[in-house]
Enzyme design. Structure first.
Site, short mmCIF file in Angstrom:
data_model
loop_
_atom_site.label_atom_id
_atom_site.label_comp_id
_atom_site.label_asym_id
_atom_site.label_seq_id
_atom_site.Cartn_x
_atom_site.Cartn_y
_atom_site.Cartn_z
N ARG A 221 40.59 56.57 -24.26
CA ARG A 221 39.98 57.88 -24.21
C ARG A 221 38.85 57.90 -25.23
NH1 ARG A 221 42.22 58.44 -20.07
NH2 ARG A 221 43.63 60.11 -19.38
N GLU A 250 32.54 63.43 -22.88
CA GLU A 250 32.60 62.85 -21.54
C GLU A 250 32.52 63.98 -20.53
OE1 GLU A 250 35.50 59.68 -20.91
OE2 GLU A 250 35.90 60.52 -18.93
N HIS A 269 34.19 56.00 -16.56
CA HIS A 269 35.63 56.29 -16.40
C HIS A 269 36.10 55.90 -15.00
CE1 HIS A 269 38.97 58.97 -18.28
NE2 HIS A 269 39.49 57.99 -17.55
N ALA A 271 37.79 52.74 -14.45
CA ALA A 271 38.60 51.53 -14.58
C ALA A 271 39.64 51.42 -13.47
CB ALA A 271 39.29 51.50 -15.94
#
Lengths: 308, 308
Positions: A221, A250, A269, A271
């Site tokens: 994070r 973010e 973000h 992944a």
């Protein structure tokens, strides 16, 4: 929930067929949340599951691993039992971490931005072979990453909260020994959950303690890294680069200097893209419904004291 | 060369200490090429080794794997015996191939060029897990790549000249069966040597036969791919993308349209950077000098009929 009673599942409307199949193979699918004793959510962004809860719900199965957002706003609380999908993300996120590690070594971010061949070896990189990778928060994802790194000749220093011995790691450290990690690794991979204890885990002092040739990879994070300190360390050449799948803030604003930094690679973000997650999540749903039906404890039940 | 006679080695001037040590551990180092019976070359670009040859030279040890350039110009011929460094490149080039495969899946080329976060999942990629990778020219590099791909859940179709069964591949094809490869793979990785037989191995028909979601990866030589046909296939969306460590022409000119193509990632022939190669090459030099000293056949001796 009593043993040997098939759960009645309210599945998020519009869920893909793989999830419908996973539910119906182990439980009864109900059309109305009011008739359910289990909620299975499909949307990786989470929106909407809060509204489906009611007093008879024994378990809320969530498709994401990190629950920090809902804990912070108080909407995930002890009134219900939640299962996160921790573990389900292991293979996809470990693969993304490996992609970032190799991209950093092989300078693919620079190659992708180049518009000419350059001088021979100008954009030549290094190898993971012989390198030392520090995995901070070495749970399921980290253990999977470790298994991918070994055939490449990289060794791993594993950091866990407890400092338990992680199989295959050359060294296992406790969170309290983190200060020993920074100077000895070529890559740091952050995989720890976002909690009060991990906020700004990587700040100016930690970046200063890292090798000037080392890379920071964050797949956990954004809150784990002090963005201002990172930018300063990159500008001063105190570390070699950063690969970030998560950022703070973010989304990262369009005019943020990290976008144009030559030694930074940002993936937004992603992944674990939903189509990649789906088969893994469907298996987990099936397994947890089987466990509920047989009176066993589901996988991934959230411990609110730990925050994950 | 008679058995049990220590070779007298002329090592390229300025060679790194690791090579000096490899030579002196197994042979006599001589300062003058005229006194030598073995030449050991260090420069991965090869320049200069031709001038050092004379009638008493029993072996020229070269640090590169592909010798097509010198065979084409006629300067590597049957008068001397040459050992190429084939095999030595296995680990570094396989690592680079894996980096390109993962970058393609995870769309790192697009991420590297982005200057904003975009919409969630806009730049989300796919996974190697469950994908089929075709390795064309599955020798030492390919077998190493295969070993790296298996823990990621990818399966491999291996193509060799002979069609021998490649361990770990789900299917092994001969070069004569290449037409069976194109429609069944998600990624094609070219690792075959540049010979008359492999020139324009990938042209319009092969690209047409590939899946529209497939990627082409070339880590062999530019001559294996018809660049014009590749560009047309990319423009028409007939394949998903291309990752090229080698190009035709090479260097790729600054104004070439491949540079600005959104679904192309080019690395400038850097799959095996010299510092990454060095320890592997030093081991090979040591081994080949030991073999010469003991009257055994060195590794990597070039067969001019095959062209590699």
């Amino acid at each position: 929930m009593p043993a040997n009673v098939p759960p009645r599942v309210y599945l998020q409307p519009g869920a893909p067929p793989e999830l419908v199949e996973a539910v119906t193979s182990e439980a009864t699918l109900v059309a109305d949340a009011a008739d359910a004793n289990v909620i299975v959510w499909a949307n990786i962004d989470g929106d909407g599951f809060l509204d489906a809860r009611h007093d008879d719900i024994a378990l809320v199965q969530l498709p994401f691993a990190g629950i920090d957002r809902w804990v912070a706003e108080g909407s995930i609380d002890a009134r219900w039992t939640y299962a996160a999908a921790a573990g389900v993300y292991a293979a996809p996120v470990a693969e993304h971490a490996l992609a970032l590690l190799l991209a950093a070594c092989r300078r693919l971010h620079e190659c992708a931005r180049a518009s000419d061949w350059g001088k021979r070896w100008e954009r030549a990189g290094t190898s993971l072979d012989g390198s030392v990778v520090g995995i901070v928060g070495c749970g399921g994802i980290g253990e999977r990453l470790l298994a991918l790194l070994r055939p490449l000749g990289a060794s791993v220093v594993a950091v866990t909260r407890s400092g338990r011995t992680v199989e295959g790691a050359t060294r296992s450290l406790a969170a309290s020994q983190l200060n020993e990690l920074w100077p000895i690794v070529d890559h740091v991979v952050l995989l720890a959950p976002a909690t009060d204890a991990t906020r700004s885990l990587v700040g100016a002092a930690e970046l200063e303690a890292m090798r000037s040739t080392a890379w920071l990879h964050n797949l956990a994070r954004g809150s784990l890294v002090d963005t201002g300190a990172l930018l300063a360390a990159l500008d001063d050449g105190r570390i070699a680069g950063a690969a970030l799948d998560v950022t703070d803030p973010e989304p990262l604003p369009e005019d943020h200097p990290l976008w144009s930094h030559a030694r930074v690679l940002i993936t937004p973000h992603v992944a674990c893209p939903p189509p990649v997650l789906l088969p893994h999540y469907a298996s987990r749903v099936r397994e947890n419904l089987r466990r509920l039906r047989q009176g066993e404890r589901p996988l991934g039940v959230i411990d609110l004291d730990r925050g994950y």
